[in-house]
Design a protein around this motif. Sequence first.
Motif, PDB file in Angstrom:
ATOM      1  N   HIS A 265       0.857  -1.184   0.000  1.00  0.00           N
ATOM      2  CA  HIS A 265       0.000   0.000   0.000  1.00  0.00           C
ATOM      3  C   HIS A 265       0.892   1.232   0.000  1.00  0.00           C
ATOM      4  O   HIS A 265       1.917   1.265   0.688  1.00  0.00           O
ATOM      5  CB  HIS A 265      -0.900   0.014   1.231  1.00  0.00           C
ATOM      6  N   LEU A 266       0.491   2.247  -0.758  1.00  0.00           N
ATOM      7  CA  LEU A 266       1.222   3.507  -0.808  1.00  0.00           C
ATOM      8  C   LEU A 266       0.438   4.555  -0.051  1.00  0.00           C
ATOM      9  O   LEU A 266      -0.749   4.770  -0.322  1.00  0.00           O
ATOM     10  CB  LEU A 266       1.434   3.953  -2.256  1.00  0.00           C
TER      11      LEU A 266
ATOM     12  N   CYS B 217      -0.642  13.471   4.741  1.00  0.00           N
ATOM     13  CA  CYS B 217      -1.841  13.157   5.526  1.00  0.00           C
ATOM     14  C   CYS B 217      -1.869  11.706   5.999  1.00  0.00           C
ATOM     15  O   CYS B 217      -2.780  11.316   6.726  1.00  0.00           O
ATOM     16  CB  CYS B 217      -3.106  13.461   4.733  1.00  0.00           C
ATOM     17  N   THR B 218      -0.912  10.885   5.592  1.00  0.00           N
ATOM     18  CA  THR B 218      -0.741   9.470   5.964  1.00  0.00           C
ATOM     19  C   THR B 218      -1.914   8.576   5.580  1.00  0.00           C
ATOM     20  O   THR B 218      -2.080   7.502   6.132  1.00  0.00           O
ATOM     21  CB  THR B 218      -0.444   9.289   7.481  1.00  0.00           C
TER      22      THR B 218
ATOM     23  N   THR C 256      -0.180  -1.443  -5.048  1.00  0.00           N
ATOM     24  CA  THR C 256       0.543  -2.014  -6.165  1.00  0.00           C
ATOM     25  C   THR C 256       1.252  -3.269  -5.677  1.00  0.00           C
ATOM     26  O   THR C 256       1.074  -3.680  -4.538  1.00  0.00           O
ATOM     27  CB  THR C 256       1.529  -0.987  -6.765  1.00  0.00           C
ATOM     28  N   THR C 257       2.070  -3.868  -6.528  1.00  0.00           N
ATOM     29  CA  THR C 257       2.854  -5.039  -6.132  1.00  0.00           C
ATOM     30  C   THR C 257       4.325  -4.750  -6.381  1.00  0.00           C
ATOM     31  O   THR C 257       4.673  -3.894  -7.198  1.00  0.00           O
ATOM     32  CB  THR C 257       2.447  -6.295  -6.932  1.00  0.00           C
TER      33      THR C 257
ATOM     34  N   MET D 127       3.787   1.534   2.871  1.00  0.00           N
ATOM     35  CA  MET D 127       3.391   1.429   4.274  1.00  0.00           C
ATOM     36  C   MET D 127       3.135  -0.019   4.621  1.00  0.00           C
ATOM     37  O   MET D 127       2.939  -0.858   3.746  1.00  0.00           O
ATOM     38  CB  MET D 127       2.143   2.249   4.538  1.00  0.00           C
ATOM     39  N   LYS D 128       3.139  -0.320   5.901  1.00  0.00           N
ATOM     40  CA  LYS D 128       2.821  -1.660   6.365  1.00  0.00           C
ATOM     41  C   LYS D 128       1.359  -1.968   6.115  1.00  0.00           C
ATOM     42  O   LYS D 128       0.515  -1.075   6.158  1.00  0.00           O
ATOM     43  CB  LYS D 128       3.119  -1.801   7.852  1.00  0.00           C
TER      44      LYS D 128
END
Length: 50
Positions: A6-7, A12-13, A19-20, A48-49
């Motif tokens: 995940h991006l 703003c987080t 994507t992969t 991000m995790k």
Amino acid sequence: MREAIHLGCEKCTRRNYHTTKNKKTHTEKFSVRKYCKFCKEHTVHKEMKL
């Protein structure tokens, strides 16, 4: 072996894109400038995790 990531916007987080990536060949965190619809501007989006 490709894994889903995940991006998230650095400003703003919020997680706006997914994507992969191949974790065996690219071990560093992925980052790219993309449009954030919440900030209404182009910002850096980092991996991000989950």
